[in-house]
Motif scaffolding. Structure first.
Motif, PDB file in Angstrom:
ATOM      1  N   ALA A  14       0.885  -1.341  -0.010  1.00 13.62           N
ATOM      2  CA  ALA A  14      -0.015   0.140   0.030  1.00 13.62           C
ATOM      3  C   ALA A  14       0.963   1.331   0.124  1.00 13.62           C
ATOM      4  N   TRP A  61      -8.597   1.939   2.169  1.00 14.90           N
ATOM      5  CA  TRP A  61      -7.615   1.262   1.542  1.00 14.90           C
ATOM      6  C   TRP A  61      -7.878  -0.281   1.929  1.00 14.90           C
ATOM      7  N   ASN A 104      -7.721   0.140  -5.400  1.00 18.41           N
ATOM      8  CA  ASN A 104      -7.966   1.321  -4.286  1.00 18.41           C
ATOM      9  C   ASN A 104      -7.605   2.670  -4.694  1.00 18.41           C
TER      10      ASN A 104
END
Ligand code: 13P
Ligand code: SF4
Length: 363
Positions: A117, A199, A208
């Motif tokens: 991420a 997320w 995302n």
């Protein structure tokens, strides 16, 4: 993570009274060599043996204040024991009486997902554009990641202070793993809901990003507590109709809608203090784990205290720390065998401590 060994039947089959007597006896023999810390969600049978009780912040601090104890027996869950190990010197050993005492929320974020991420978000907004905040309910790996990237740990009792500090850095925030705590406290700090975007680690980064994660001021990890998820706004509506004048207090791990409809919200320690300080005769519904709600009702006989939900909201992992496992751990310590030691590797501990110390200094 190692799994809990099965206890000898002598621990399981003994009557509870006998187990309690044995715990008291071995505890006495261990004396100052041991400190027993108990989280507020522990059952009464265990809490009665705790030298100190607290929310996760208070327990982390208490762990650092007992350098003379050889062993800290942590009656709580794995991430709390790991944090205690990170914060204490090497000569102190942290013992978790049942290794199965994990946290389903902490398990909703792992280090690979977090790094993925981070890379994806930085690829859009540039390096150094995010500050990570992790809730205490996360693995040591994630705390170390946060420490390495200039971020900080928070708990439900200091999340507002930590957020305030983070927002002053003029960076976007990645908050993990509890979307609800992140949203509730972010909103309290003045961030509009539209500026806090989820997320989802189960989706690919591109999805995302397509859903607006990289445009948000705060990126909320899609994690939650399955115990607190059971409290619903409808519970509040029907209690207010049934019992006019009732006051509602909920833990910030509850959903935004529940916290908005509550009169108060805060950590387990704040919940206890608020009800203790309230008027005799007042009526309270509490949105948190059932062991604590039952204890609050017992401790406040001059008030009416009930759970916000009719369904029993028990944290099954906290509940794994029971008198037989506590006795087993203490007896082993007394006979010179260290069982269930929670030990974080030196490199991870070094960086996780940076993030934890930052929290302690802010608070
Ligand atoms: P507190 O820090 O408020 O005790 O919360 C810990 C926790 O795990 C709540 O689910
Ligand atoms: Fe984890 Fe929820 Fe249990 Fe707290 S109540 S330890 S967040 S599963």
């Amino acid at each position: 993570m190692p799994t809990q060994i099965e206890l000898n039947p002598k621990y399981i089959d003994s009557p509870t009274d006998r187990i309690m007597e044995q715990i008291a006896s071995v505890r006495k023999k261990l004396g100052d060599r041991v400190v027993i810390l108990g989280h507020h969600y522990q059952c009464d049978e265990v809490v009665q043996f705790a030298d100190f009780t607290g929310d996760s912040f208070k327990l982390a601090r208490l762990a650092t204040e007992r350098p003379e104890a050889e062993f800290i027996v942590f009656c709580g869950v794995h991430f709390m024991a790991e944090s205690a190990d990170i914060l204490t010197p090497d000569h102190q050993k942290i013992i978790l009486p049942d290794l199965g005492a994990g946290c389903s929320m902490a398990d909703m974020a792992n280090i690979e997902q977090t790094e993925e991420a981070w890379r994806a978000l930085e690829a859009v907004n540039g390096s150094n554009s995010y500050l990570p905040i992790t809730y205490m309910n996360s693995s040591a790996d994630i705390k170390a990641f946060v420490g390495r990237h200039g971020g900080v740990v928070c708990t439900s009792s200091n999340a507002a202070t930590v957020y305030d500090w983070a927002l002053q850095q003029d960076k976007r925030v990645l908050f993990l793993p509890d979307q609800h705590l992140g949203r509730n406290v972010g909103f309290e700090m003045g961030i509009p809901l539209a500026d806090m975007v989820l997320w989802d680690p189960m989706q690919i980064p591109a999805d995302n990003i397509a859903h607006g994660a990289a445009d948000a001021r705060v990126v909320l990890w899609k994690g939650h507590c399955s115990v607190h998820a059971r409290f619903l706004p409808e519970h509040i509506d029907s209690l207010r109709l049934e019992k006019p004048g009732i006051q509602i207090i909920s833990h910030p791990e509850c959903s935004f809608e529940v916290v908005q409809k509550s009169d108060f919200s805060g950590s387990t320690e704040k919940i206890i203090k608020t009800i203790e300080a309230s008027e005799p005769g007042s009526t309270w519904a509490v949105g948190t784990e059932i062991n604590l709600v039952h204890r609050l009702a017992q401790m406040n006989p001059d008030k009416e205290v009930m759970s916000l939900s009719g369904i029993s909201c028990l944290c099954a992992t906290m509940y794994r720390i029971d008198p037989p496992h506590l006795l087993w751990a203490l007896e082993n310590l007394e006979s010179g065998t260290i069982v269930n030691q929670i030990s974080v590797s030196a490199e991870t501990a070094k960086w996780a401590k940076v993030a934890l110390d930052r929290m302690l200094s802010l608070a």
